[in-house]
Scaffold this motif. Structure first.
Motif, PDB file in Angstrom:
ATOM      1  N   UNK A 108       0.837  -1.209   0.000  1.00 46.01           N
ATOM      2  CA  UNK A 108       0.000   0.000   0.000  1.00 46.01           C
ATOM      3  C   UNK A 108       0.871   1.259   0.000  1.00 46.01           C
ATOM      4  N   UNK A 109       1.894   1.288   0.853  1.00 48.36           N
ATOM      5  CA  UNK A 109       2.789   2.460   0.896  1.00 48.36           C
ATOM      6  C   UNK A 109       3.518   2.637  -0.430  1.00 48.36           C
ATOM      7  N   UNK A 110       3.946   1.551  -1.036  1.00 46.25           N
ATOM      8  CA  UNK A 110       4.632   1.623  -2.324  1.00 46.25           C
ATOM      9  C   UNK A 110       3.717   2.207  -3.400  1.00 46.25           C
ATOM     10  N   UNK A 111       2.493   1.738  -3.443  1.00 47.68           N
ATOM     11  CA  UNK A 111       1.545   2.254  -4.436  1.00 47.68           C
ATOM     12  C   UNK A 111       1.186   3.715  -4.157  1.00 47.68           C
ATOM     13  N   UNK A 112       1.159   4.116  -2.890  1.00 47.03           N
ATOM     14  CA  UNK A 112       0.893   5.521  -2.554  1.00 47.03           C
ATOM     15  C   UNK A 112       2.020   6.418  -3.073  1.00 47.03           C
ATOM     16  N   UNK A 113       3.290   5.982  -2.892  1.00 46.98           N
ATOM     17  CA  UNK A 113       4.415   6.752  -3.425  1.00 46.98           C
ATOM     18  C   UNK A 113       4.307   6.867  -4.937  1.00 46.98           C
ATOM     19  N   UNK A 114       4.017   5.746  -5.604  1.00 44.06           N
ATOM     20  CA  UNK A 114       3.879   5.758  -7.063  1.00 44.06           C
ATOM     21  C   UNK A 114       2.757   6.711  -7.480  1.00 44.06           C
ATOM     22  N   UNK A 115       1.665   6.692  -6.737  1.00 48.72           N
ATOM     23  CA  UNK A 115       0.540   7.573  -7.043  1.00 48.72           C
ATOM     24  C   UNK A 115       0.908   9.041  -6.905  1.00 48.72           C
ATOM     25  N   UNK A 116       1.647   9.366  -5.855  1.00 49.00           N
ATOM     26  CA  UNK A 116       2.093  10.752  -5.651  1.00 49.00           C
ATOM     27  C   UNK A 116       2.971  11.194  -6.807  1.00 49.00           C
ATOM     28  N   UNK A 117       3.939  10.352  -7.180  1.00 48.32           N
ATOM     29  CA  UNK A 117       4.825  10.688  -8.285  1.00 48.32           C
ATOM     30  C   UNK A 117       4.045  10.772  -9.593  1.00 48.32           C
ATOM     31  N   UNK A 118       3.072   9.890  -9.783  1.00 47.96           N
ATOM     32  CA  UNK A 118       2.286   9.896 -11.020  1.00 47.96           C
ATOM     33  C   UNK A 118       1.526  11.206 -11.195  1.00 47.96           C
ATOM     34  N   UNK A 119       1.009  11.748 -10.110  1.00 49.53           N
ATOM     35  CA  UNK A 119       0.264  12.999 -10.204  1.00 49.53           C
ATOM     36  C   UNK A 119       1.156  14.165 -10.618  1.00 49.53           C
ATOM     37  N   UNK A 120       2.445  14.066 -10.375  1.00 55.12           N
ATOM     38  CA  UNK A 120       3.383  15.126 -10.761  1.00 55.12           C
ATOM     39  C   UNK A 120       3.915  14.935 -12.182  1.00 55.12           C
ATOM     40  N   UNK A 121       3.626  13.786 -12.773  1.00 59.57           N
ATOM     41  CA  UNK A 121       4.129  13.473 -14.106  1.00 59.57           C
ATOM     42  C   UNK A 121       3.557  14.452 -15.131  1.00 59.57           C
ATOM     43  N   UNK A 122       4.392  14.990 -16.015  1.00 61.81           N
ATOM     44  CA  UNK A 122       3.891  15.928 -17.025  1.00 61.81           C
ATOM     45  C   UNK A 122       2.822  15.277 -17.914  1.00 61.81           C
ATOM     46  N   UNK A 123       1.795  16.028 -18.296  1.00 63.42           N
ATOM     47  CA  UNK A 123       0.722  15.472 -19.127  1.00 63.42           C
ATOM     48  C   UNK A 123       1.057  15.431 -20.617  1.00 63.42           C
ATOM     49  N   UNK A 124       2.192  16.028 -21.012  1.00 62.65           N
ATOM     50  CA  UNK A 124       2.568  16.029 -22.423  1.00 62.65           C
ATOM     51  C   UNK A 124       3.640  14.957 -22.677  1.00 62.65           C
TER      52      UNK A 124
END
Length: 181
Positions: A108-124
């Motif tokens: 769960x913690x690993x997926x939360x970190x991935x989710x946080x980083x994913x939200x910062x990922x550029x949309x282009x």
């Protein structure tokens, strides 16, 4: 600066490359937060399984830096939008995350970190560097810089942006020297 040869990751390199990344990332703040209170050598073993899955099952181009035939650095680059794991890829990785140790809470913690980083990922469209690691005893010898230069050359050929995140403040200057902001 250490003389190294950078080449595409081969299946025969997978175990050694995964072990290296486990060692390189065992002391990362995110790794310590995912596995709180766990010794770094145990974390390294757990991360070896996770990185093995990442390098072996997920899309992307992986490269190794070799010195005298021994892997001393590893990097993986993924073109957008494949840098965001699909639901199917998450399901494929889930048993590995659970089986790597730490159980459901670590997963769960690993997926939360991935989710946080994913939200910062550029949309282009961009290339995402994830991960870049050097054998701990060989850090500071220019191996990471050579891998990062290789990455930047490949990305520059595509005309797309490059993206990477780090959770270690000491790494910020390293990436800034290569032009990252």
């Amino acid at each position: 600066m250490t003389e190294i040869k950078i080449e595409a990751l081969q299946k025969s390199d997978l175990a050694e490359a995964s072990t290296l990344l486990g060692l390189a990332f065992a002391s990362q703040p995110s790794s310590l937060a995912i596995y709180p209170g766990v010794a770094e050598d145990v974390i390294a073993g757990r991360l070896k399984k996770v990185f093995g899955a990442m390098l072996g099952l997920l899309p992307g181009e992986s490269y190794v830096a070799k010195e005298d035939g021994r892997i001393v650095g590893v990097m993986r680059m993924v073109e957008w939008p494949q840098c965001q794991m699909s639901a199917g890829q998450r399901l494929k990785i889930l048993p590995i995350l659970i089986g790597s140790g730490g159980g459901l809470s670590a997963m769960k913690r690993s997926l939360e970190f991935r989710g946080t980083w994913s939200r910062a990922d550029p949309p282009e469209p961009h290339w995402h560097l994830d991960p870049l690691g050097v054998l701990p005893g060989m850090q500071g010898q220019g191996i990471g810089s050579q891998l990062l230069s290789h990455y930047c050359r490949l990305v520059d050929l595509t005309g797309k942006e490059a993206y990477h995140e780090t959770d270690r403040p000491i790494n910020v200057a390293f990436y800034e020297r290569a032009g990252f902001k």
